[in-house]
Motif scaffolding. Structure first.
Motif, short mmCIF file in Angstrom:
data_model
loop_
_atom_site.label_atom_id
_atom_site.label_comp_id
_atom_site.label_asym_id
_atom_site.label_seq_id
_atom_site.Cartn_x
_atom_site.Cartn_y
_atom_site.Cartn_z
N ASP A 20 0.84 -1.20 0.00
CA ASP A 20 0.00 0.00 0.00
C ASP A 20 0.88 1.25 0.00
O ASP A 20 2.10 1.18 0.12
CB ASP A 20 -0.93 0.01 1.21
CG ASP A 20 -2.21 0.78 0.96
OD1 ASP A 20 -2.32 1.46 -0.08
OD2 ASP A 20 -3.12 0.71 1.82
N MET A 21 0.25 2.39 -0.10
CA MET A 21 0.97 3.66 -0.13
C MET A 21 1.59 3.96 1.23
O MET A 21 1.19 3.40 2.25
CB MET A 21 0.06 4.79 -0.57
CG MET A 21 -1.05 5.12 0.41
SD MET A 21 -2.15 6.39 -0.17
CE MET A 21 -2.97 5.55 -1.51
N THR A 22 2.52 4.89 1.25
CA THR A 22 3.17 5.26 2.50
C THR A 22 2.21 6.02 3.41
O THR A 22 1.25 6.64 2.95
CB THR A 22 4.40 6.15 2.24
OG1 THR A 22 3.95 7.38 1.66
CG2 THR A 22 5.40 5.48 1.33
N ASP A 58 -2.88 -3.26 -6.13
CA ASP A 58 -4.35 -3.27 -6.04
C ASP A 58 -4.92 -2.35 -4.96
O ASP A 58 -5.89 -1.63 -5.21
CB ASP A 58 -4.88 -4.69 -5.83
CG ASP A 58 -4.62 -5.58 -7.02
OD1 ASP A 58 -4.31 -5.06 -8.11
OD2 ASP A 58 -4.74 -6.82 -6.87
N ALA A 59 -4.36 -2.37 -3.77
CA ALA A 59 -4.92 -1.56 -2.67
C ALA A 59 -4.82 -0.06 -2.98
O ALA A 59 -5.80 0.68 -2.79
CB ALA A 59 -4.20 -1.87 -1.36
N ALA A 60 -3.68 0.38 -3.48
CA ALA A 60 -3.51 1.80 -3.80
C ALA A 60 -4.42 2.22 -4.95
O ALA A 60 -5.01 3.30 -4.93
CB ALA A 60 -2.05 2.10 -4.13
N ILE A 61 -4.56 1.36 -5.95
CA ILE A 61 -5.44 1.67 -7.08
C ILE A 61 -6.89 1.74 -6.62
O ILE A 61 -7.63 2.66 -7.01
CB ILE A 61 -5.27 0.64 -8.21
CG1 ILE A 61 -3.89 0.79 -8.86
CG2 ILE A 61 -6.38 0.79 -9.25
CD1 ILE A 61 -3.55 -0.32 -9.84
N SER A 62 -7.32 0.82 -5.79
CA SER A 62 -8.70 0.83 -5.27
C SER A 62 -8.98 2.11 -4.49
O SER A 62 -10.04 2.73 -4.66
CB SER A 62 -8.95 -0.38 -4.37
OG SER A 62 -8.93 -1.55 -5.13
N GLN A 63 -8.05 2.51 -3.65
CA GLN A 63 -8.25 3.74 -2.87
C GLN A 63 -8.31 4.95 -3.79
O GLN A 63 -9.15 5.84 -3.62
CB GLN A 63 -7.15 3.92 -1.84
CG GLN A 63 -7.37 5.16 -1.02
CD GLN A 63 -6.52 5.22 0.22
OE1 GLN A 63 -5.71 4.35 0.46
NE2 GLN A 63 -6.70 6.25 1.00
N TYR A 64 -7.42 5.01 -4.77
CA TYR A 64 -7.40 6.13 -5.72
C TYR A 64 -8.72 6.20 -6.50
O TYR A 64 -9.31 7.27 -6.64
CB TYR A 64 -6.22 5.96 -6.68
CG TYR A 64 -6.21 6.92 -7.83
CD1 TYR A 64 -5.82 8.24 -7.66
CD2 TYR A 64 -6.60 6.51 -9.11
CE1 TYR A 64 -5.81 9.13 -8.73
CE2 TYR A 64 -6.58 7.39 -10.18
CZ TYR A 64 -6.19 8.70 -9.98
OH TYR A 64 -6.18 9.57 -11.05
N LYS A 65 -9.20 5.07 -6.99
CA LYS A 65 -10.46 5.05 -7.74
C LYS A 65 -11.64 5.47 -6.87
O LYS A 65 -12.53 6.20 -7.33
CB LYS A 65 -10.71 3.66 -8.34
CG LYS A 65 -9.81 3.37 -9.51
CD LYS A 65 -10.11 2.02 -10.11
CE LYS A 65 -9.28 1.77 -11.35
NZ LYS A 65 -9.60 0.48 -11.98
N ALA A 66 -11.66 5.03 -5.62
CA ALA A 66 -12.73 5.45 -4.71
C ALA A 66 -12.67 6.95 -4.47
O ALA A 66 -13.70 7.64 -4.46
CB ALA A 66 -12.63 4.68 -3.39
#
Length: 107
Positions: A20-22, A58-66
C-alpha cells in the motif's frame, strides 16, 4: 500549499511499501477528504505507482479510484511500474515511455 492551490491537475506519485501507499501520502489524502464537501479548484488527476515487486498495486489503485469517484475527479491515467529495486531502475524500465506520454498528454 500555494503551489497546490494553483495547480490545474494533481498527480499522485506513490512508492508502494507493504502492499500500500506510504503513511505520509495517506495522511495528505486523508486531509483532503474535508475538501470533498466544498470542492477543489482542480478536477483532473493521475496515479503513478512504483514498487520493488509486481502485482502489489491493487490496494492503492482501489483507494485512488474510490477517491476520484467520490470527489468527481477525472482520472487521466494510472501507470504501475514494478521492479524498481535499484537506483536508476526507471531509466531501464519499459514503462518510462508510458510515463512520458502521460506527462505530455496533460495540459
Amino acid at each position: 500549499m500555494d503551489t497546490f492551490k494553483r495547480s490545474r491537475y494533481y498527480d499522485f506519485c506513490i512508492t508502494i511499501y507493504w502492499f500500500d501507499m506510504t503513511a505520509q501520502l495517506k495522511t495528505v489524502i486523508d486531509r483532503m477528504y474535508a475538501g470533498g464537501s466544498t470542492g477543489f479548484h482542480f478536477h483532473k488527476t493521475a496515479l503513478l505507482l512504483d514498487a520493488g515487486a509486481d502485482h502489489i498495486f491493487d490496494a492503492a489503485i482501489s483507494q485512488y479510484k474510490a477517491m476520484t469517484s467520490y470527489l468527481k475527479w477525472e482520472d487521466l491515467g494510472i501507470i504501475c511500474v514494478p521492479n524498481m529495486e535499484d537506483k536508476g531502475s526507471m531509466k531501464e524500465s519499459s514503462k518510462l515511455g508510458e510515463v512520458i506520454q502521460l506527462a505530455k498528454s496533460i495540459k
